[in-house]
Design an enzyme around this catalytic site. Sequence first.
Site, PDB file in Angstrom:
ATOM      1  CB  SER B  23      38.385   6.036 -11.704  1.00  0.00           C
ATOM      2  OG  SER B  23      39.670   5.644 -12.146  1.00  0.00           O
ATOM      3  CG  ASP B  24      37.315   4.949  -5.647  1.00  0.00           C
ATOM      4  OD1 ASP B  24      36.139   4.537  -5.593  1.00  0.00           O
ATOM      5  OD2 ASP B  24      37.668   6.026  -5.149  1.00  0.00           O
ATOM      6  CE1 TYR B  32      38.669  12.996  -7.057  1.00  0.00           C
ATOM      7  CE2 TYR B  32      40.929  13.784  -7.002  1.00  0.00           C
ATOM      8  CZ  TYR B  32      40.018  12.758  -6.863  1.00  0.00           C
ATOM      9  OH  TYR B  32      40.468  11.504  -6.519  1.00  0.00           O
ATOM     10  CE  LYS B 218      45.633   4.853  -1.313  1.00  0.00           C
ATOM     11  NZ  LYS B 218      45.242   5.744  -0.209  1.00  0.00           N
ATOM     12  CE  LYS B 220      42.002   5.037  -4.895  1.00  0.00           C
ATOM     13  NZ  LYS B 220      41.505   5.490  -3.592  1.00  0.00           N
ATOM     14  CG  ASP B 248      41.661   2.978  -1.105  1.00  0.00           C
ATOM     15  OD1 ASP B 248      40.613   2.602  -0.545  1.00  0.00           O
ATOM     16  OD2 ASP B 248      41.931   4.176  -1.310  1.00  0.00           O
ATOM     17  CG  ASN B 250      38.130   3.914  -2.680  1.00  0.00           C
ATOM     18  OD1 ASN B 250      39.115   3.372  -3.170  1.00  0.00           O
ATOM     19  ND2 ASN B 250      38.126   5.166  -2.273  1.00  0.00           N
ATOM     20  CD  GLU B 274      43.270   4.232   1.915  1.00  0.00           C
ATOM     21  OE1 GLU B 274      44.474   3.962   1.731  1.00  0.00           O
ATOM     22  OE2 GLU B 274      42.757   5.308   1.573  1.00  0.00           O
ATOM     23  CD  GLU B 301      39.206   8.151   1.174  1.00  0.00           C
ATOM     24  OE1 GLU B 301      40.229   7.468   1.026  1.00  0.00           O
ATOM     25  OE2 GLU B 301      38.608   8.684   0.230  1.00  0.00           O
ATOM     26  CG  ASP B 324      39.595  14.194   4.435  1.00  0.00           C
ATOM     27  OD1 ASP B 324      39.790  13.568   3.391  1.00  0.00           O
ATOM     28  OD2 ASP B 324      39.324  15.416   4.459  1.00  0.00           O
ATOM     29  CG  HIS B 351      42.172  10.937   2.296  1.00  0.00           C
ATOM     30  ND1 HIS B 351      41.274  11.936   1.999  1.00  0.00           N
ATOM     31  CD2 HIS B 351      42.294  10.185   1.167  1.00  0.00           C
ATOM     32  CE1 HIS B 351      40.852  11.781   0.756  1.00  0.00           C
ATOM     33  NE2 HIS B 351      41.448  10.738   0.226  1.00  0.00           N
ATOM     34  CD  GLU B 382      46.083   9.092  -0.500  1.00  0.00           C
ATOM     35  OE1 GLU B 382      45.331   9.303   0.474  1.00  0.00           O
ATOM     36  OE2 GLU B 382      45.735   8.405  -1.489  1.00  0.00           O
TER      37      GLU B 382
END
Lengths: 433, 433
Positions: B23-24, B32, B218, B220, B248, B250, B274, B301, B324, B351, B382
């Site tokens: 979750s971000d 996924y 890292k 979010k 990050d 996103n 990021e 990514e 990516d 990524h 990562e």
Amino acid sequence: MTTITAVTAHDVRFPTSLSMDGSDAMNKDGDYSAAYVVIHTDDPELSGYGFTFTIGRGNDLCVEAARQRGLPLVGRSVEDAVADLGGVYRELSSDSQLRWLGPEKGVVHLAMAAVMNAMWDLAARVAGKPLWRLLAEMTPEQLVDAADLRYLSDALTREEAIAILAEKMPTRAQRIAELDAQGGYPCYTTSAGWLGYSDEKLRRLLQEAVDEGYQHVKLKVGADLDDDIRRLRIAREVIGWDAKLMIDANQVWDVPQAIDWVGRLAEFEPMWIEEPTSPDDVLGHAAIRRAVAPIGVATGEHGMNRVLFKQMFQAEAIDYCQLDSARLASVNEILSVYLMAHKFGVPVCPHAGGVGLCELVQHLSIFDYVCVSGTLENRVTEFVDHLHEHFVDPCIVENGHYVLPQQPGYSAQMHDASLAEYTFPGGSYWTGR
Amino acid sequence: MTTITAVTAHDVRFPTSLSMDGSDAMNKDGDYSAAYVVIHTDDPELSGYGFTFTIGRGNDLCVEAARQRGLPLVGRSVEDAVADLGGVYRELSSDSQLRWLGPEKGVVHLAMAAVMNAMWDLAARVAGKPLWRLLAEMTPEQLVDAADLRYLSDALTREEAIAILAEKMPTRAQRIAELDAQGGYPCYTTSAGWLGYSDEKLRRLLQEAVDEGYQHVKLKVGADLDDDIRRLRIAREVIGWDAKLMIDANQVWDVPQAIDWVGRLAEFEPMWIEEPTSPDDVLGHAAIRRAVAPIGVATGEHGMNRVLFKQMFQAEAIDYCQLDSARLASVNEILSVYLMAHKFGVPVCPHAGGVGLCELVQHLSIFDYVCVSGTLENRVTEFVDHLHEHFVDPCIVENGHYVLPQQPGYSAQMHDASLAEYTFPGGSYWTGR
């Protein structure tokens, strides 16, 4: 109250590869296709029609993506939806799982274009007006509420957007009258210039274009330099040196190669070189533009989204913006590109042709003149004389002008008979092959 | 001779949204997923496996696109195909009808990644080597023949590409030995930092990361500034100030907002920010980078193709390139990005996470060190500790390093039992819900 009862998506393909219509240096054998969307309502007299354009294989991917994009619309009030097209757009585009597949590019974005084109068509039908007039009767604030300004604030703020529209607001009616009086919005023709045509056919079609009143014609280039020189010589023989000649390479070159090749064609004084390299290459277009001036650089039919166009403007990469009405996410995103183009002083000459793109862009060009740019200088909209017979309200082009459409909607509805014949793979044309 | 008999594509989805893994600020509830490709041959012991990664809805679009992309492979000689992976790539990517749907972006490009990932996996299995070693045993000319250099010649010529690889060729074996001796390729963890986790869980996971030997973590950010400040304070309390902290966003910010927000987090001394804005915005990243230095800017990514990365390098827009492995079109396009990154002096920190991305990128990072960059400075790959149990040859991470994989292939094969359970919608997990 009227309710959206279903959103259906249809795979419609025309066998244009058989006649080499649409052939260019990158796309040798396209079958012009539409991922065609119908928004059905519980009023049997009311539906919305829209589409995105592809050239054959993979059209089914856009159809399925459009079906998924359209699902959240089912069950909604038509009245609420058409009163807040910005809200509808933001809700559909906020699906983060589908967003991952772009974001805002490729198949999922083409599908967004198809669905929102149908929503805008529906809104114009509800209003009983052609889309260009619906837009021309919206206030600056209403238009900006509908526009997608996300990621643009370093180039265009909401306040700037409203100010641009407000400046032209008092004189909108005057410009509508002017367009009517002069016979419509000026266009150019690509119908003559496909690569797959013989020299004889090229000469004949160019002469026909001149006879029909066109002041601009466009030829495809980039497959073979000697062929290009011979064909451009023919073009200048037929159209003379007062008419404008554009050339289009459909992305076949690297940046250094584009600069070299265009230099070899400079003697024919093209007004622009279109798609000299990858459509994603902002800095590449800027480099080409610096090198080939005074020949202009044009691109946009593969311009994936407003963020790309923002950078094209910021980098002074293009002389002409050729936004695509079925690749950008409908009027919501197109509004933002028009407003940025105006701020940065770049004329918009929309891409058209394909299936039904001419039907759509006539509305956009009229809107641009009436509400945004207020000028026709350096502006001319593409026209290709293919496949209009499949549309219920086809565009009307006379003396090199798009005549102002009068029927309600976005001119996007196709004939039922065309769907029955060309739906892929089950339509009568395809099963009969 | 061995023959490719079929290319199948499979829709595999894991219900990660239930646990808020992943979750971000942009992606709140991803499931996924993999569009998983198997290249079957007439040797029952030999198949190639590959995939692209998505977060749920629309995975079926990638599956169908991959099926269509793979069709031209059926009936080919495996030996011929693996001997000319550049030729296979160019042929598949030259389908002009599918190209229209990008070009080279979105669903059709993700599908290209899936199919070519499976081809490279197949090639490594034929050679009996892990992919990184297959690459490390190719000559500079062989590698450049496989690379996609189209549209790049203004930034990287074929001759420059060969020269970069030739310079490091004599010392490849030495660097492989060094990696082995130090326990593998260094990585960082994102497992702690998802937005959906409580402060308590965040603190616990960060402590575990420190205990496991990570030097980089890292988090979010971007949903709520006060939350970000509180969470980053927790992070520095746990990891101290010697370890590196990355943040990050996103893609949630416009450019001016990114500059402002990152400025408010500068006190926590992040190593990089990021995805501060749209992944398409080269000039926006450049502006952010100038404004937030010495905080680095990282993105990639969602970097759609090599043309975008070319511009990121040309515009000096990023400090870290996070390509990516399932969004770029496999090794063919990734090679080009690594070579450009080296020429422009930008470290590549791929990524990973998602489904199986860690399994892929370990090979790429090892290849980069051995054959291209020759350095580990400012490089860290990562690692996210999710879903590895579904892979036949999962990556092995110890003491903050990816241990060099030894099994033949690209580590991309999933367990049959995982496919049976998580295939969507027919697998036992999904039918049982």
